[in-house]
Design a protein around this motif. Structure first.
Motif, PDB file in Angstrom:
ATOM      1  N   LEU A  36       1.704   3.501  -2.054  1.00 43.85           N
ATOM      2  CA  LEU A  36       1.106   4.333  -3.115  1.00 43.85           C
ATOM      3  C   LEU A  36      -0.054   3.616  -3.799  1.00 43.85           C
ATOM      4  O   LEU A  36      -0.982   4.256  -4.309  1.00 43.85           O
ATOM      5  CB  LEU A  36       2.181   4.718  -4.151  1.00 43.85           C
ATOM      6  CG  LEU A  36       3.297   5.620  -3.618  1.00 43.85           C
ATOM      7  CD1 LEU A  36       4.416   5.769  -4.660  1.00 43.85           C
ATOM      8  CD2 LEU A  36       2.770   6.997  -3.218  1.00 43.85           C
ATOM      9  N   ASP A  37      -0.012   2.287  -3.793  1.00 42.89           N
ATOM     10  CA  ASP A  37      -1.078   1.477  -4.408  1.00 42.89           C
ATOM     11  C   ASP A  37      -2.451   1.799  -3.794  1.00 42.89           C
ATOM     12  O   ASP A  37      -3.476   1.650  -4.436  1.00 42.89           O
ATOM     13  CB  ASP A  37      -0.725  -0.005  -4.208  1.00 42.89           C
ATOM     14  CG  ASP A  37      -1.726  -0.939  -4.852  1.00 42.89           C
ATOM     15  OD1 ASP A  37      -2.011  -0.752  -6.052  1.00 42.89           O
ATOM     16  OD2 ASP A  37      -2.222  -1.859  -4.165  1.00 42.89           O
ATOM     17  N   ARG A  38      -2.451   2.259  -2.546  1.00 46.35           N
ATOM     18  CA  ARG A  38      -3.724   2.540  -1.841  1.00 46.35           C
ATOM     19  C   ARG A  38      -4.271   3.919  -2.148  1.00 46.35           C
ATOM     20  O   ARG A  38      -5.384   4.256  -1.757  1.00 46.35           O
ATOM     21  CB  ARG A  38      -3.522   2.488  -0.313  1.00 46.35           C
ATOM     22  CG  ARG A  38      -2.815   1.262   0.192  1.00 46.35           C
ATOM     23  CD  ARG A  38      -3.802   0.151   0.252  1.00 46.35           C
ATOM     24  NE  ARG A  38      -3.113  -1.131   0.349  1.00 46.35           N
ATOM     25  CZ  ARG A  38      -3.403  -2.059   1.246  1.00 46.35           C
ATOM     26  NH1 ARG A  38      -4.327  -1.835   2.118  1.00 46.35           N
ATOM     27  NH2 ARG A  38      -2.767  -3.211   1.233  1.00 46.35           N
ATOM     28  N   LEU A  39      -3.460   4.773  -2.783  1.00 45.06           N
ATOM     29  CA  LEU A  39      -3.870   6.170  -2.998  1.00 45.06           C
ATOM     30  C   LEU A  39      -4.550   6.332  -4.356  1.00 45.06           C
ATOM     31  O   LEU A  39      -4.402   5.498  -5.244  1.00 45.06           O
ATOM     32  CB  LEU A  39      -2.643   7.093  -2.958  1.00 45.06           C
ATOM     33  CG  LEU A  39      -1.728   7.018  -1.729  1.00 45.06           C
ATOM     34  CD1 LEU A  39      -0.633   8.084  -1.836  1.00 45.06           C
ATOM     35  CD2 LEU A  39      -2.520   7.202  -0.440  1.00 45.06           C
ATOM     36  N   THR A  40      -5.255   7.440  -4.527  1.00 45.19           N
ATOM     37  CA  THR A  40      -5.735   7.789  -5.870  1.00 45.19           C
ATOM     38  C   THR A  40      -4.528   8.322  -6.659  1.00 45.19           C
ATOM     39  O   THR A  40      -3.512   8.714  -6.070  1.00 45.19           O
ATOM     40  CB  THR A  40      -6.799   8.904  -5.817  1.00 45.19           C
ATOM     41  OG1 THR A  40      -6.165  10.088  -5.324  1.00 45.19           O
ATOM     42  CG2 THR A  40      -7.976   8.532  -4.927  1.00 45.19           C
ATOM     43  N   GLY A 369      -8.489 -17.897   0.173  1.00 45.41           N
ATOM     44  CA  GLY A 369      -9.253 -16.646   0.286  1.00 45.41           C
ATOM     45  C   GLY A 369      -8.348 -15.453   0.569  1.00 45.41           C
ATOM     46  O   GLY A 369      -8.576 -14.348   0.065  1.00 45.41           O
ATOM     47  N   ALA A 370      -7.282 -15.686   1.328  1.00 42.97           N
ATOM     48  CA  ALA A 370      -6.374 -14.585   1.676  1.00 42.97           C
ATOM     49  C   ALA A 370      -5.771 -13.959   0.417  1.00 42.97           C
ATOM     50  O   ALA A 370      -5.423 -12.776   0.398  1.00 42.97           O
ATOM     51  CB  ALA A 370      -5.263 -15.099   2.584  1.00 42.97           C
ATOM     52  N   GLU A 375      -4.856  -7.197   1.871  1.00 35.33           N
ATOM     53  CA  GLU A 375      -3.788  -7.245   2.878  1.00 35.33           C
ATOM     54  C   GLU A 375      -2.544  -7.950   2.352  1.00 35.33           C
ATOM     55  O   GLU A 375      -1.454  -7.748   2.853  1.00 35.33           O
ATOM     56  CB  GLU A 375      -4.287  -8.040   4.078  1.00 35.33           C
ATOM     57  CG  GLU A 375      -4.652  -7.182   5.242  1.00 35.33           C
ATOM     58  CD  GLU A 375      -5.053  -8.058   6.407  1.00 35.33           C
ATOM     59  OE1 GLU A 375      -4.204  -8.841   6.872  1.00 35.33           O
ATOM     60  OE2 GLU A 375      -6.216  -7.946   6.809  1.00 35.33           O
ATOM     61  N   TYR A 376      -2.732  -8.839   1.413  1.00 40.08           N
ATOM     62  CA  TYR A 376      -1.600  -9.666   0.961  1.00 40.08           C
ATOM     63  C   TYR A 376      -1.030  -9.140  -0.356  1.00 40.08           C
ATOM     64  O   TYR A 376      -1.774  -8.731  -1.250  1.00 40.08           O
ATOM     65  CB  TYR A 376      -2.019 -11.134   0.833  1.00 40.08           C
ATOM     66  CG  TYR A 376      -2.269 -11.751   2.185  1.00 40.08           C
ATOM     67  CD1 TYR A 376      -1.237 -12.348   2.896  1.00 40.08           C
ATOM     68  CD2 TYR A 376      -3.535 -11.683   2.765  1.00 40.08           C
ATOM     69  CE1 TYR A 376      -1.457 -12.879   4.150  1.00 40.08           C
ATOM     70  CE2 TYR A 376      -3.759 -12.205   4.025  1.00 40.08           C
ATOM     71  CZ  TYR A 376      -2.720 -12.805   4.717  1.00 40.08           C
ATOM     72  OH  TYR A 376      -2.940 -13.320   5.968  1.00 40.08           O
ATOM     73  N   TYR A 377       0.267  -9.218  -0.446  1.00 36.66           N
ATOM     74  CA  TYR A 377       0.987  -8.604  -1.571  1.00 36.66           C
ATOM     75  C   TYR A 377       0.674  -9.281  -2.903  1.00 36.66           C
ATOM     76  O   TYR A 377       0.715  -8.647  -3.945  1.00 36.66           O
ATOM     77  CB  TYR A 377       2.490  -8.682  -1.250  1.00 36.66           C
ATOM     78  CG  TYR A 377       3.395  -7.957  -2.193  1.00 36.66           C
ATOM     79  CD1 TYR A 377       3.053  -6.714  -2.728  1.00 36.66           C
ATOM     80  CD2 TYR A 377       4.626  -8.509  -2.543  1.00 36.66           C
ATOM     81  CE1 TYR A 377       3.903  -6.057  -3.588  1.00 36.66           C
ATOM     82  CE2 TYR A 377       5.489  -7.849  -3.401  1.00 36.66           C
ATOM     83  CZ  TYR A 377       5.118  -6.630  -3.928  1.00 36.66           C
ATOM     84  OH  TYR A 377       5.962  -5.982  -4.781  1.00 36.66           O
TER      85      TYR A 377
END
Ligand SMILES: Cc1cc2nc3c(=O)[nH]c(=O)nc-3n(C[C@H](O)[C@H](O)[C@H](O)COP(=O)(O)OP(=O)(O)OC[C@H]3O[C@@H](n4cnc5c(N)ncnc54)[C@H](O)[C@@H]3O)c2cc1C
Length: 411
Positions: A36-40, A369-370, A375-377
């Protein structure tokens, strides 16, 4: 991988509670929150994943953790509550906060224990397994954020304010008008609000606050768009508008100066809850750092074999243990004391959210940098922790209110 719980008296039931909530956090909350973090926010509102996650929590009865057993809830004692909330926060800060505010109208109704409210609010809430009854805590206003926290936290320092949301008595109703801010957690989806209002502002004299349990399907209630924000993006937030809303008088559950009574009690519960949840966020960030530093090699050795890395990990570890201890102590005292010693809940909220923020910050450092890659939590945990420094009262303002109480009352 697990931490050693320094409470040697945890019994089999408490250990089982910890394991089952952890499993739910790992298998349901965390994957849902990351997606859900990726959605608007509009997409979150419409997503099956968001609604199914809430329903799963309700089917397990997790929404009733604060509701006493005689009202059909889990009625978790303070230590169990801290364990429960830490695990929820470990899985998802946003869903932990969503469940925390969800329960507020019904939890306060249980304190009032009025037969009409018991039926209309508590029974309906407890029996809901489909996320048809969702609560929120509507205190912040566009023109009064910290001011309202001051009203709740500290009777001695009441800000001179004309609140945005007012209630005026008309016969046997209260007529409610005004706007609650875009920050209301669960605002876009809530069916009921624990609503803080200013009573009869035209009457003059001292500020007089009231607390209502307001059904949000009443004529005159409308909402803003769900807010886009930095962290805790799985938590929906948004404005609630009240346009001459007629609220039957039994729903105005407190008509009084809010501190040091109910306003303070609500803040003491809420801040103690935040402390537990963000101990969980800190632990999640620490675990990410542990896993990563045990896998990645630089300078010919695993990161965790370098002394400066061990030093950082130790600092993170120590702060988390201290956060848990303070969080448990504040929860234990303030869930039983009436009136509560709110300054301890505030101290726990401030310490634990700052721990979450610092630990997530150091975890990002250890990822290199990661750490700033989506990609990383840890990148999400850092954003979630940053929001918590303002949530439920910004930490500097809360500290001010707590310290004034300490100066008045200590020695
Ligand atoms: C993730 C999140 C979830 C939230 N959930 C809810 C919710 O469920 N319900 C709800 O009602 N609200 C909620 N809030 C709102 C939150 O309680 C407010 O944002 C907070 O109280 C600060 O108010 P404000 O944003 O209006 O900032 P302001 O009040 O404008 O304060 C900004 C800064 O000014 C300083 N300041 C303000 N007043 C004083 C003063 N008197 N003395 C000294 N310095 C001062 C402080 O540094 C403060 O941080 C949430 C906020 C966040 C970020």
């Amino acid at each position: 991988m697990d931490y050693l719980d320094l409470n040697p008296d945890l019994n089999a039931e408490q250990m089982a509670l910890k394991r089952s909530v952890r499993q739910f956090a790992l298998e349901v909350l965390r994957p849902a929150a990351r997606e859900l973090d990726r959605l608007t926010s509009e997409e979150v509102l419409k997503s099956e994943l968001y609604w199914n996650t809430l329903r799963e929590a309700k089917r397990l009865g997790y929404h009733t953790a604060y509701i006493p057993e005689n009202h059909g809830g889990l009625g978790l004692p303070p230590l169990e509550l801290q364990i429960f909330l830490e695990e929820l926060g470990w899985g998802s800060a946003g869903f932990a906060v969503a469940l925390g505010v969800d329960t507020m109208p019904a939890t306060i109704a249980a304190l009032v224990d009025d037969p009409d409210l018991n039926e209309a609010i508590i029974t309906r809430y407890v029996e809901d397994k489909e996320a048809n009854f969702i609560g929120c805590w509507a205190i912040t206003e566009p023109n009064h954020g910290s001011d309202w926290v001051r009203v709740a936290a500290d009777k001695e320092h009441q800000p001179a304010m004309q609140a945005d949301v007012t209630a005026v008595k008309a016969g046997s109703d209260w007529v409610i008008s005004g706007t609650k801010a875009a920050w209301i957690s669960n605002g876009p989806v809530a069916t009921h609000a624990l609503l803080f209002v200013q009573l009869d502002p035209a009457a003059g004299g001292e500020f007089k606050g009231g607390i209502a349990i307001c059904p949000l399907d009443l004529p005159g209630v409308s909402r803003g768009k769900p807010l886009e924000k930095l962290g805790q993006r799985e938590l929906l937030q948004g404005e609630i508008y009240f346009d001459q809303v007629c609220l039957p008088e039994q729903y105005m559950v407190f008509e009084e100066d809010l501190a040091p009574n109910m306003g303070e009690t609500v803040l003491a519960y809420a801040n103690a809850g935040m402390a537990a949840m963000f101990t969980g966020v800190a632990r999640a960030a620490f675990e990410e750092a542990l896993i990563h530093t045990r896998l990645r090699k630089q300078g010919g050795r695993l990161l965790c074999e370098h002394d400066n890395v061990k030093g950082k990990l130790f600092e993170m570890f120590t702060r988390i243990e201290a956060a848990r201890a303070l969080s448990r102590a504040a929860m234990d005292y303030n869930m039983q004391a009436m009136p509560p010693a709110t300054r301890y809940s505030i101290a726990a909220k401030v310490f634990c959210t700052e721990t979450a923020f610092q630990v997530a910050h150091e975890a990002i450092t250890l990822f290199g940098g990661a750490g700033v890659s989506r990609e990383y939590y840890v990148e999400k945990l850092f954003r979630d922790a940053r929001a918590s420094l303002i949530e439920d009262g910004s930490n500097d303002l809360l500290g001010l209110a707590a310290m004034e109480a300490v100066l008045r009352e200590y020695i």
